[in-house]
Scaffold this active site. Structure first.
Site, mmCIF file in Angstrom:
data_model
loop_
_atom_site.group_PDB
_atom_site.id
_atom_site.type_symbol
_atom_site.label_atom_id
_atom_site.label_comp_id
_atom_site.label_asym_id
_atom_site.label_seq_id
_atom_site.Cartn_x
_atom_site.Cartn_y
_atom_site.Cartn_z
ATOM 1 C CD GLU A 291 7.266 11.287 -0.305
ATOM 2 O OE1 GLU A 291 7.475 12.100 0.615
ATOM 3 O OE2 GLU A 291 6.835 11.639 -1.429
ATOM 4 C CD GLU A 321 13.924 12.476 2.997
ATOM 5 O OE1 GLU A 321 13.555 11.989 4.081
ATOM 6 O OE2 GLU A 321 13.130 12.969 2.171
ATOM 7 C CG ASP A 478 4.806 9.162 4.192
ATOM 8 O OD1 ASP A 478 5.654 9.090 3.285
ATOM 9 O OD2 ASP A 478 5.006 8.716 5.336
#
Length: 491
Positions: A291, A321, A478
């Site tokens: 992750e 990201e 998450d």
């Protein structure tokens, strides 16, 4: 009550009209109205209701699921506060909007928070001054309404997986007294992971439309900062690796590489080499998911891509990201500095395709293990897999989107009145591939998962129901990745 009254009135009108030659049409109209509105037949459903129901039908467990999952290595206690309120309490006023890679002063904090709030974009930074950070952390903990939660990608993913009740979850990370108290009792923490003092991360949240001076946040989001040495050096990775032989998981979920960004380059590069070696020693029969999180150093990101991406099976990341990886590695659309509104589906799929083609196992002879990418943004999610390695990805992408909608609103299931469908429902599949750039895909609330293929890579996309008044934005990525993995199967 109003339906019954209207029904009676309409019935009286219709009885009067029965004397006319329109009686058959009137009777038909009366029957339709009474059946649909008076006698309990369902009204027309909203797109949000239809979408939630469609997901429920699609989200089925894989034929063979995970039974044991090991998670590491960043863990902490999140202190969540109103960002604008805390900065005011610290005596900070709105000012310049500047993105500082590392925070040295309270002014750096003010300027970097302003920069990202104006864009409505999540970000995370290291606060270099330990004493000053502790003073700010103390003020945050005492701020009215401050809340303490399980924090750190690994701990959050472990908490989400452990809450299912069907998995045995091992968490290796720096676990202090407060974090241990907050963790689900079913999560296994090895003695080597326990420490006397917690690591704290400060989460400054803001809501859609919230103002600070001339800044108005376009989206609800958060800004995270910390002075976290234990997580910053990924100290618990060795503990995780040593625990594998006894625990014997089928899946490992790793996170925390972004925490090392605050180190000096020489120390960081040395530690990253050690981390890469440790990951490469994990037995091939164990799947590994990485992750990612917010970073600013392009050289460091390139090193991660070169050294780590090829030795894991799956990665999870968001739109910031993804774009940063492309910019760091001169990938497709790398000249684009940031997203303007909702990330373009064609651009996202181009970058994901490039990542898998450049660094994935698209050919069985390639020395790479990467075969899956799970992308998540505010309004839609996308999963891409190299054919032959993963199964059940329709359920995986739908499950990730479903949990985003419910968790953001603080509900166990989706409440259609608290969410809104904002995703693009018609889009092109690529901006650069000649065979795909003219093809448009259309989704609908009753058919919410789109699938297409590009060479030997399969793409899965679904909208997200955006929470109108989000309760908490931290940890959504998450939970999305955890839920997506929970419903993923390996072939």
């Amino acid at each position: 009550m109003w339906r019954a009254v209207v029904g009676v009135v309409l019935l009286a009108v219709c009885l009067h009209l029965l004397q006319s030659f329109y009686q058959l049409e009137v009777l038909a109209m009366l029957a339709r109205f009474l059946s649909e509105n008076v006698f309990g037949m369902p009204e027309k459903q909203t797109p949000e209701e239809l979408l939630a129901e469609a997901w429920d039908l699609m989200i089925i467990p894989p034929t063979v699921g995970w039974t044991k999952v090991a998670v590491g290595v960043n863990a902490c206690v999140d202190v969540v506060v109103c960002g604008v309120g805390l900065l005011k309490a610290l005596g900070l006023n709105p000012g310049k909007q500047v993105d500082h890679d590392i925070l040295q002063t309270k002014e750096d904090l003010r300027e970097t928070f302003s920069y990202f709030m104006e864009k409505g974009v999540a970000a995370e930074r290291f606060f270099a001054d330990k004493e000053l950070f502790q003073n700010v952390a103390l003020a945050a903990s005492k701020y009215p309404g401050a809340k303490h939660f399980v924090g750190g990608n690994a701990a959050l993913i472990g908490q989400k997986l452990g809450s299912t009740g069907n998995l045995s979850v091992l968490l290796c990370g720096p676990v202090g007294p407060k974090l241990h108290e907050l963790l689900d009792d079913r999560i296994i923490v090895p003695p080597e992971s326990l420490q006397e003092v917690d690591e704290f991360h400060l989460i400054l949240e803001y809501q859609t439309g919230e103002n600070w001076g001339e800044i108005e946040a376009p989206h609800a989001n958060r800004f995270i900062f910390s002075h976290d040495v234990s997580n910053g050096e990924m100290k618990m990775l060795e503990t995780l690796i040593l625990s594998l032989e006894e625990f014997q998981p089928e899946l490992i979920v790793l996170s925390g590489l972004h925490m090392m960004e605050g180190q000096e380059k020489e120390e960081r590069d040395k530690r990253l080499q050690e981390v890469s070696l440790l990951i490469s020693e994990i037995p091939n029969e164990i799947s590994v998911h990485l992750e990612l999180a917010s970073m600013t150093d392009t050289a460091y990101m390139n090193t991660i891509v070169e050294q780590v991406l090829t030795i894991v099976n799956s990665i999870g990341l968001n739109e910031q990201e993804l774009l940063f990886i492309s910019r760091a590695g001169s990938g497709p659309h790398s000249s684009q500095q940031y997203w303007s509104g909702t990330p373009d589906v064609g651009v996202v799929s181009d970058i994901i395709f490039w990542l898998l083609k450049e660094y994935g196992r698209t050919d069985s002879t390639r020395d790479s293990d990467l075969t899956r990418i799970h992308f998540h943004s505010l309004t839609y999610h996308m999963v891409a897999v190299i054919d032959g390695y993963w199964s059940n990805q329709v359920a995986s992408v739908a499950a990730g989107a479903r949990v985003a909608a419910s968790q953001a609103c603080g509900t166990d299931t989706i409440d259609p009145t608290k969410v809104v469908l904002k995703s693009p429902m018609k889009f092109v599949l690529s901006k650069i591939d000649k065979s795909l750039k003219t093809m448009k895909m259309t989704l609908s609330p009753t058919n919410p998962v789109g699938i297409w293929h590009r060479e030997n890579i399969s793409f899965f996309i679904t909208p997200v129901l955006v929470c109108i008044d989000p309760i908490r934005t931290v940890g959504l990525g998450d939970s999305i990745s955890a839920e997506g993995l929970l419903y993923s199967g390996r072939q």
